[in-house]
Write a protein that holds these residues in place. Structure first.
Motif, PDB file in Angstrom:
ATOM      1  N   GLY A  16       1.180   9.061 -10.566  1.00  0.00           N
ATOM      2  CA  GLY A  16       2.514   8.868 -10.019  1.00  0.00           C
ATOM      3  C   GLY A  16       2.549   7.925  -8.840  1.00  0.00           C
ATOM      4  N   ASN A  17       1.476   7.888  -8.045  1.00  0.00           N
ATOM      5  CA  ASN A  17       1.466   7.000  -6.891  1.00  0.00           C
ATOM      6  C   ASN A  17       1.383   5.543  -7.323  1.00  0.00           C
ATOM      7  N   ILE A  25       0.852  -1.189   0.000  1.00  0.00           N
ATOM      8  CA  ILE A  25       0.000   0.000   0.000  1.00  0.00           C
ATOM      9  C   ILE A  25       0.885   1.236   0.000  1.00  0.00           C
ATOM     10  N   SER A  26       0.776   2.062  -1.032  1.00  0.00           N
ATOM     11  CA  SER A  26       1.553   3.290  -1.122  1.00  0.00           C
ATOM     12  C   SER A  26       0.691   4.459  -0.677  1.00  0.00           C
ATOM     13  N   ALA A  27       1.051   5.072   0.440  1.00  0.00           N
ATOM     14  CA  ALA A  27       0.315   6.219   0.971  1.00  0.00           C
ATOM     15  C   ALA A  27       0.925   7.495   0.402  1.00  0.00           C
ATOM     16  N   ASP A  28       0.147   8.178  -0.413  1.00  0.00           N
ATOM     17  CA  ASP A  28       0.602   9.413  -1.053  1.00  0.00           C
ATOM     18  C   ASP A  28       0.328  10.580  -0.119  1.00  0.00           C
ATOM     19  N   GLY A  29       1.012  10.578   1.014  1.00  0.00           N
ATOM     20  CA  GLY A  29       0.734  11.499   2.101  1.00  0.00           C
ATOM     21  C   GLY A  29      -0.089  10.808   3.171  1.00  0.00           C
ATOM     22  N   GLY A  30       0.009  11.299   4.430  1.00  0.00           N
ATOM     23  CA  GLY A  30      -0.760  10.717   5.523  1.00  0.00           C
ATOM     24  C   GLY A  30      -0.320   9.311   5.867  1.00  0.00           C
ATOM     25  N   PHE A  31       0.990   9.029   5.764  1.00  0.00           N
ATOM     26  CA  PHE A  31       1.502   7.673   5.965  1.00  0.00           C
ATOM     27  C   PHE A  31       1.102   7.088   7.311  1.00  0.00           C
ATOM     28  N   ALA A  32       1.310   7.835   8.394  1.00  0.00           N
ATOM     29  CA  ALA A  32       1.061   7.297   9.732  1.00  0.00           C
ATOM     30  C   ALA A  32      -0.407   6.910   9.910  1.00  0.00           C
ATOM     31  N   ASP A  33      -1.299   7.743   9.418  1.00  0.00           N
ATOM     32  CA  ASP A  33      -2.727   7.445   9.557  1.00  0.00           C
ATOM     33  C   ASP A  33      -3.092   6.166   8.801  1.00  0.00           C
ATOM     34  N   ARG A  81       0.866  -9.873   5.640  1.00  0.00           N
ATOM     35  CA  ARG A  81       0.847  -9.758   4.186  1.00  0.00           C
ATOM     36  C   ARG A  81       0.674  -8.315   3.738  1.00  0.00           C
ATOM     37  N   PHE A  82       0.207  -7.452   4.637  1.00  0.00           N
ATOM     38  CA  PHE A  82      -0.084  -6.066   4.288  1.00  0.00           C
ATOM     39  C   PHE A  82       1.033  -5.158   4.788  1.00  0.00           C
ATOM     40  N   ARG A  83       1.596  -4.370   3.869  1.00  0.00           N
ATOM     41  CA  ARG A  83       2.691  -3.462   4.197  1.00  0.00           C
ATOM     42  C   ARG A  83       2.381  -2.082   3.625  1.00  0.00           C
ATOM     43  N   VAL A  84       2.529  -1.062   4.455  1.00  0.00           N
ATOM     44  CA  VAL A  84       2.286   0.309   4.021  1.00  0.00           C
ATOM     45  C   VAL A  84       3.620   1.024   3.873  1.00  0.00           C
ATOM     46  N   ILE A  85       3.799   1.686   2.716  1.00  0.00           N
ATOM     47  CA  ILE A  85       4.969   2.534   2.514  1.00  0.00           C
ATOM     48  C   ILE A  85       4.479   3.953   2.282  1.00  0.00           C
ATOM     49  N   GLY A  86       5.250   4.928   2.723  1.00  0.00           N
ATOM     50  CA  GLY A  86       4.829   6.322   2.595  1.00  0.00           C
ATOM     51  C   GLY A  86       5.944   7.188   2.068  1.00  0.00           C
ATOM     52  N   PHE A  87       5.595   8.356   1.559  1.00  0.00           N
ATOM     53  CA  PHE A  87       6.559   9.239   0.920  1.00  0.00           C
ATOM     54  C   PHE A  87       6.267  10.679   1.304  1.00  0.00           C
ATOM     55  N   GLU A  88       7.326  11.480   1.337  1.00  0.00           N
ATOM     56  CA  GLU A  88       7.170  12.901   1.630  1.00  0.00           C
ATOM     57  C   GLU A  88       6.581  13.647   0.436  1.00  0.00           C
TER      58      GLU A  88
END
Length: 343
Positions: free
Chosen positions: A78-79, A42-50, A64-71
């Motif tokens: 693009g996401n 899961i790519s969080a396009d902002g709001g990673f922690a939430d 099995r579920f992994r969240v990655i986030g970006f500044e």
């Protein structure tokens, strides 16, 4: 190779400020797939922690579920590109996921085996509208079409497709054009069609949920000409800063010839010369295209039903700018300068 219930793959989900109720339903529908051998990235396009905390809380630590986030926020197109760049090398297949749909339990089990024969397989969805889950249409009615018709009008919805991981070697980085018509699923579909094959099947594998926050929506049936005009007017204001006749013609060209030229030129550059079907498939839309193959592709597609009338009219509206700016600008590959993920 065999593609069955033991074949490991990745569900690539792009998230941005999700509706938490819809997001919960989508996550649970993925978690409950009968084909269980996957990682959901899961790519969080902002709001990673939430997003990370919500996934952890709702799925009870399902590894099995992994969240990655970006500044850096990249937007919808693009996401999806960014999450696909992080698909691990040992994955054999990739399924795209929106954040607000609902998969039927056997979706992956139904689609993954088709990858033994083609590079990409796409299915159908039941379209429902919130609130109340009103059924807009029982099926999205996508169809199998030739490469030139697929370039002209997309038949593959990202959330309904699964493809071989090796397709990413061709598709990444995504080509670029600053218009809403640059969409990841259209690009992936033509990449597959031009190489290992793309197949659209009739199976209905999920609910496609329509609500006020959809980035790209689905309609029941084809858009009317009036709706198409309203659509071009709104996009002209957004991307050209004006709804003047000239601005609208430029927008119509970007929506039609512009985006198709970007994809056709990218295919010409990336796909090996002499690949069966490539020349005929891209000839109608690549830079410097002749008007005979272009007219043949559009008229044939319209007559066969592979290209809808509103789409055909958008091409007609794009002709004046195409005539005065033959060649346009070549596509630009996406930058490799990605911000580092947080996970």
């Amino acid at each position: 190779m065999q593609y069955d219930s033991s074949t490991f793959g990745v569900v690539a989900l792009a998230a941005y400020q999700p509706n938490w109720e819809l997001f919960r339903a989508q996550l649970r529908s993925i978690q409950n797939q009968t084909h269980a051998h996957f990682q959901c990235l899961i790519s969080a396009d902002g709001g990673f922690a939430d997003v990370r905390d919500f996934v952890t809380r709702e799925l009870g630590g399902d590894e099995r579920f992994r969240v990655i986030g970006f500044e850096e926020r990249l937007g919808f197109y693009g996401n999806f590109e960014r999450v696909l760049e992080h698909v691990p090398a040992d994955a054999k297949w990739v399924a795209l996921s929106d954040q607000d749909d609902s998969w039927y339990p056997s979706k992956l089990e139904t689609l993954v085996p088709h990858l033994a024969d083609v590079s990409l397989v796409a299915a159908q969805a039941r379209v429902v509208r919130l609130p109340g889950n009103e059924v807009v249409t029982a099926s999205t009615q996508r169809k199998n079409v030739p490469l030139d018709a697929l370039l002209a009008q997309n038949q593959v919805t990202g959330s309904l497709c699964v493809f071989r991981r090796e397709l990413l070697d061709l598709a990444l980085p995504f080509p670029r054009l600053n218009t809403i018509s640059q969409v990841h699923d259209h690009w992936l579909a033509v990449c597959a069609k031009a190489t290992g094959g793309a197949l659209v099947v009739d199976d209905i594998v999920q609910d496609y949920v329509q609500h006020g926050g959809n980035v790209l929506g689905e309609v029941g049936g084809r858009k009317s000409l009036a709706k198409s005009f309203e659509h071009v007017t709104a996009l002209s204001r957004k991307f050209q800063g004006s709804s003047s006749p000239l601005a609208m013609l430029r927008t119509a060209n970007d929506l039609s010839f512009g985006w198709r030229r970007v994809m056709a030129d990218a295919l010409r550059t990336r796909v090996a010369a002499g690949t069966p079907g490539l020349d005929g498939g891209v000839a109608a839309f690549e830079t410097g295209h002749g008007w005979i193959p272009t007219s043949r592709a559009l008229v044939t597609g319209l007559r066969s039903g592979d290209i809808a009338l509103p789409c055909f009219v958008e091409f007609i509206a794009g002709v004046p700018v195409e005539l005065f700016s033959r060649g346009g600008t070549s596509h630009k590959g996406s930058s490799n300068n990605r911000s580092s993920p947080v996970s």
